[in-house]
Design an enzyme around this catalytic site. Structure first.
Site, PDB file in Angstrom:
ATOM      1  N   HIS A 243       0.808  -1.228   0.000  1.00  9.10           N
ATOM      2  CA  HIS A 243       0.000   0.000   0.000  1.00  9.10           C
ATOM      3  C   HIS A 243       0.830   1.261   0.000  1.00  9.10           C
ATOM      4  CE1 HIS A 243       0.950  -0.121   4.317  1.00  9.10           C
ATOM      5  NE2 HIS A 243       0.722   1.170   4.309  1.00  9.10           N
ATOM      6  N   ARG A 244       2.136   1.143   0.140  1.00 11.77           N
ATOM      7  CA  ARG A 244       2.991   2.308   0.299  1.00 11.77           C
ATOM      8  C   ARG A 244       2.879   3.224  -0.918  1.00 11.77           C
ATOM      9  NH1 ARG A 244       3.854   3.468   5.058  1.00 11.77           N
ATOM     10  NH2 ARG A 244       4.217   1.354   5.726  1.00 11.77           N
TER      11      ARG A 244
END
Ligand code: UD1
Ligand code: UDP
Length: 377
Positions: A206-207
């Site tokens: 998700h970064r």
């Protein structure tokens, strides 16, 4: 003592859960929980309160997602109004999200002491919004709670007073140890997904610097297809959105890649525990992999959880297709080495939360949790 706790995103509910449970046992602290609403879908927020037996937050500002500046400014406006009315003696903010920074700024501007949980971490990667948030929050805080000597040293190097730092361990370790047994009993996720213990890899992603860049996201998804193993992939809403935006859905049609919505904490612990390898760009999951003794490949170029690398149980592979595939093959051919390894947890014994709650009260009672012009305090 009147204490405000400010949260907003998935990992914050988890790292706060032991603290919220332990605060219930201390009558001298009157605490309130404010949720900014940064995460709002039930599988990113409500599920954790239900599963962990936590009371719903006292206030939810329902700010939701938008541009960083707009989101933080809306949070500050909402938080300030409540702090002005409630006048707490301290504000605790966990982690490194936009909610953390907004809470820290609002409180410090009103001269309310800020307590930063998970202080002193540094990735030295200024592409990360989290690096900005955590650095600024540290320098607004009057009690800085660290998870290891490395984090404490980072703060000392930046000129933070030693007496403001409180080194314990990680409340995420407390949380996972408190919930592992329950997860083992309650969760049926392996059956539900039709996967067997130690016969799949677990992936989370998700970064911002990974999923908002088409090349990096595509390279990671391509590597999954090359690995040829079963991959369970609970997909963060940000990632789902970006896969669609970049039109990368075709990389996820392989039947060995099991793409699902994010799952609750108990299901996730079970998935972590029985994975052969965890691939992630999450901060929290790197530590959980270590705690559950599962080898980890971190899909980043750096990590603030440096001890996991030093112990040899976590490896940085970035978003590079070849490094990811080689990393998986390397662990798979050395699995016995990992089974025999000493997995001593550098992030505490699972009792950090109790120490933190006692220390907050003690500092407050002795006048050491106050905004002062005295350089010695
Ligand atoms: C945030 C934190 C990050 C943390 C992560 C944990 C910041 C800058 N980032 O990143 O440090 O690791 O949470 O998961 O604070 N969305 C939904 N439903 C939700 C929440 C988000 O659909 O309940 C979608 C929205 O489209 C939004 C996107 O996810 O635009 C990103 O959400 P946001 O909270 O801005 O950042 P995260 O990537 O979740
Ligand atoms: N987690 C979860 N369900 C999922 C994915 C993660 O419960 O589908 C939990 C995980 O156990 C960990 C936390 O969420 O405690 C990590 O959050 P995330 O990766 O979103 O944020 P980060 O730690 O990177 O800030």
């Amino acid at each position: 003592m009147k204490l405000f706790i400010i949260s907003g995103a998935r990992p914050q509910f988890i790292k706060l859960s032991p603290i919220l449970q332990d605060l219930q046992k201390i009558s001298e602290i009157d605490y309130y929980h404010l949720h900014t609403g940064q995460h709002y879908d039930s599988y990113m927020s409500e599920v954790f309160f239900k599963e962990l037996g936590l009371e719903a937050p006292d206030i939810n500002l329902q700010i939701k997602s938008t541009k960083h500046g707009e989101q933080i400014s809306k949070m500050i406006t909402g938080i300030e109004e409540i702090l002005l009315k409630e006048k707490p003696d301290g504000v605790l903010v966990p982690g490194d999200t936009n909610s953390t920074l907004a809470g820290g700024l609002s409180a410090s501007k009103l001269q309310i002491p800020v307590i930063h949980l998970e202080s002193g971490l540094r990735s030295y990667d200024y592409r990360m919004p989290e690096e900005i948030n955590r650095r600024l929050t540290d320098h607004l805080s009057r009690m800085l709670i660290t998870t290891s000597q490395t984090a404490t040293n980072n703060l000392l190097d930046e000129g933070i007073k030693e007496s403001w730092i409180f080194q314990t361990g990680d409340t995420m370790v407390d949380a996972i140890l408190r919930n592992s047994e329950r997860a083992a009993k309650i969760s049926s996720i392996l059956n539900d997904l039709g996967v067997k213990k130690k016969d799949y890899l677990l992936l989370t992603l998700h970064r911002q610097e990974n999923v908002d860049t088409k090349e990096r996201l595509e390279s990671i998804l391509t590597s999954l297809n090359q690995i040829g193993e079963i991959v369970v992939f609970p997909m963060h809403p940000r990632t789902r959105k970006m896969v669609e935006k970049f039109n990368l859905q075709s990389h996820l049609t392989n039947e060995k890649i099991i793409t699902i919505d994010p799952v609750g904490y108990l299901d996730f612990i079970k998935l972590e525990k029985h994975a052969q390898i965890i691939l992630t760009d999450s901060g929290g999951i790197q530590k959980e992999a270590l705690t559950l003794e599962v080898p980890c490949l971190t899909l980043r170029d750096n990590t603030e959880w440096i001890e996991t690398i030093e112990l040899g149980v976590n490896k940085l592979v970035g978003a590079d297709e070849n490094l990811i595939v080689n990393g998986v093959n390397d662990i798979r051919s050395n699995i016995i080495k990992y089974e025999k390894m000493d997995w001593k947890n550098p992030y505490g014994d699972g009792l950090s939360s109790e120490k933190i709650v006692k220390e907050i009260l003690s500092r407050y009672n002795s006048g050491n949790l106050s905004i002062s012009s005295n350089r010695m305090l």
